[in-house]
Design an enzyme around this catalytic site. Structure first.
Site, PDB file in Angstrom:
ATOM      1  N   ASP A   9       0.887  -1.183   0.000  1.00  0.00           N
ATOM      2  CA  ASP A   9       0.000   0.000   0.000  1.00  0.00           C
ATOM      3  C   ASP A   9       0.920   1.228   0.000  1.00  0.00           C
ATOM      4  O   ASP A   9       0.895   2.049   0.916  1.00  0.00           O
ATOM      5  CB  ASP A   9      -0.964   0.009   1.198  1.00  0.00           C
ATOM      6  CG  ASP A   9      -0.230   0.079   2.542  1.00  0.00           C
ATOM      7  OD1 ASP A   9      -0.818   0.625   3.513  1.00  0.00           O
ATOM      8  OD2 ASP A   9       0.932  -0.379   2.635  1.00  0.00           O
ATOM      9  N   ASP A  14       6.780   1.187   2.335  1.00  0.00           N
ATOM     10  CA  ASP A  14       6.605   0.222   1.240  1.00  0.00           C
ATOM     11  C   ASP A  14       7.600   0.543   0.124  1.00  0.00           C
ATOM     12  O   ASP A  14       8.240  -0.357  -0.435  1.00  0.00           O
ATOM     13  CB  ASP A  14       5.187   0.288   0.662  1.00  0.00           C
ATOM     14  CG  ASP A  14       4.095   0.046   1.685  1.00  0.00           C
ATOM     15  OD1 ASP A  14       3.823   0.960   2.488  1.00  0.00           O
ATOM     16  OD2 ASP A  14       3.543  -1.062   1.708  1.00  0.00           O
ATOM     17  N   ASP A 249       7.957  -1.739   6.893  1.00  0.00           N
ATOM     18  CA  ASP A 249       7.805  -2.769   5.856  1.00  0.00           C
ATOM     19  C   ASP A 249       9.130  -3.399   5.463  1.00  0.00           C
ATOM     20  O   ASP A 249       9.185  -4.573   5.069  1.00  0.00           O
ATOM     21  CB  ASP A 249       7.157  -2.159   4.613  1.00  0.00           C
ATOM     22  CG  ASP A 249       5.732  -1.735   4.889  1.00  0.00           C
ATOM     23  OD1 ASP A 249       5.232  -0.816   4.226  1.00  0.00           O
ATOM     24  OD2 ASP A 249       5.111  -2.315   5.802  1.00  0.00           O
TER      25      ASP A 249
HETATM   26  O1  RIB Z   1       1.883  -0.110  10.873  1.00  0.00           O
HETATM   27  C1  RIB Z   1       2.831   0.049   9.842  1.00  0.00           C
HETATM   28  C2  RIB Z   1       2.259  -0.408   8.541  1.00  0.00           C
HETATM   29  O2  RIB Z   1       1.152   0.413   8.187  1.00  0.00           O
HETATM   30  C3  RIB Z   1       3.245  -0.271   7.367  1.00  0.00           C
HETATM   31  O3  RIB Z   1       2.958  -1.273   6.426  1.00  0.00           O
HETATM   32  C4  RIB Z   1       2.929   1.070   6.805  1.00  0.00           C
HETATM   33  O4  RIB Z   1       3.264   1.167   5.408  1.00  0.00           O
HETATM   34  C5  RIB Z   1       1.446   1.111   6.987  1.00  0.00           C
HETATM   35  O5  RIB Z   1       0.847   0.409   5.903  1.00  0.00           O
HETATM   36 CA    CA Z   2       2.679  -0.648   4.093  1.00  0.00          CA
END
Ligand code: RIB
Ligand code: CA
Length: 317
Positions: A9, A14, A249
């Protein structure tokens, strides 16, 4: 070659995970499936293409997945990563969505795994909606996976989105429940507290972002907003926040690429609370084996930070 599929996402961390995977010598990314989360799906798609462009890898197929959680509960999409999910530094020359694959992400995920039985490592760094829909459509999917790496959930009931909820598991708790219940392939989980306790010293970030490369300039630009927030008083409340940079991530991705990265872990059956007033989305670790679950997940505890730093440095060269 390690065959990876990334479910993202794209948000800033990411993006860091994708760039780390692209820099790894023995990794082939079969495709990137996009999901709602940090930002609305349209932005996730645009952001993912922007990351591939700066890495000259627009050849990697990008697929459009679920735009809403299974029950479409209220989403807690804070703006930690910026309104557009990538630090609110738009690129006028950003690649257009015409580059997206026509096939839906869930169908593509199933097709790619079936075409490479037992060889694909799936790395999930978003809410788990795509993965939950995939296993509903194709119940045999998990047994065809080599492994599943997840950034999500918590191991000490600490939250970053609600008191007891980590964002990915709160954004779609039902999907997280389904995935932890039905994906019985080797499963490795990088929880919120794990990423906090293994955060990178701020002293690392300077040299890392000041590298004289196009990728470092891009990363410096998109991380400015979230790093400023992470160092602000507002985020000091988080566990060990302010003591370092937390690229959530990237831990899951790095572990999927190099399993020697995780120096301490534990195996325990896990599930997700769906009903709690305060605990909806919280990951439950079943040390007492009350759930009688055969499948146990590997919960990451410690990382080889020097090795992790090297991988991050390589990702921006
Ligand atoms: O809590 C952290 C996660 O939530 C990570 O994947 C960040 O990118 C958000 O999606
Ligand atoms: Ca993420």
């Amino acid at each position: 070659m390690k065959k990876l599929i990334l479910d993202v996402d794209t948000g800033v961390d990411d993006a860091q995970a994708i760039m780390l995977a692209l820099a790894a010598p023995d990794v082939e990314i079969l495709g990137i499936t996009c999901c709602h989360g940090n930002t609305p799906l349209e932005n996730v798609l645009k952001n993912t293409l922007r990351v591939l462009k700066v890495c000259n890898r627009l050849d990697i197929p990008v697929y459009k997945g679920c735009s809403k959680p299974l029950l479409a509960r209220k989403q807690h999409a804070g703006d930690y990563h910026g309104k557009d999910g990538l630090g609110d530094v738009p690129d006028p020359d950003a690649p257009g969505l015409e580059l997206l694959q026509k096939r839906n992400a869930v169908k593509a995920l199933i097709k790619m795994v079936k075409a490479n039985p037992g060889e694909v490592t799936l790395v999930a760094t978003a809410p788990l909606t795509n993965l939950a829909v995939a296993v509903q459509l194709e119940p045999s999917l998990p047994e065809k996976l080599k492994a599943l790496y997840i950034m999500g959930g918590n191991m000490e009931s600490r939250g970053n989105t609600t008191a007891c909820g980590e964002f990915n598991f709160v954004a779609d708790s039902e999907a997280a429940y389904i995935v932890l219940d039905r994906y019985t392939c080797p499963t490795y989980i990088a929880t919120w507290e794990f990423t906090c306790r293994n955060s990178l010293p701020w002293s690392f970030c300077g040299p890392w972002l000041d590298m004289k490369t196009e990728k470092a300039a891009f990363m410096k630009k998109i991380t400015h907003l979230s790093m400023t927030k992470a160092r602000s008083a507002e985020y000091q409340k988080e566990i060990t926040a302010g003591k370092g940079f937390n690229s959530c991530d990237t831990y899951a991705l790095a572990a999927a690429i190099d399993d020697t990265l995780i120096t301490e872990s534990e195996k325990v059956a896990v599930t997700v609370e769906l009903e709690g007033t305060y605990t909806q989305g919280m990951m439950v670790l079943d040390y007492m084996e009350q759930l009688k679950k055969k499948h146990k997940a590997v919960i990451m505890k410690k990382v080889d930070l020097e090795k992790f730093k090297k991988m991050l440095m390589n990702s921006l060269k």
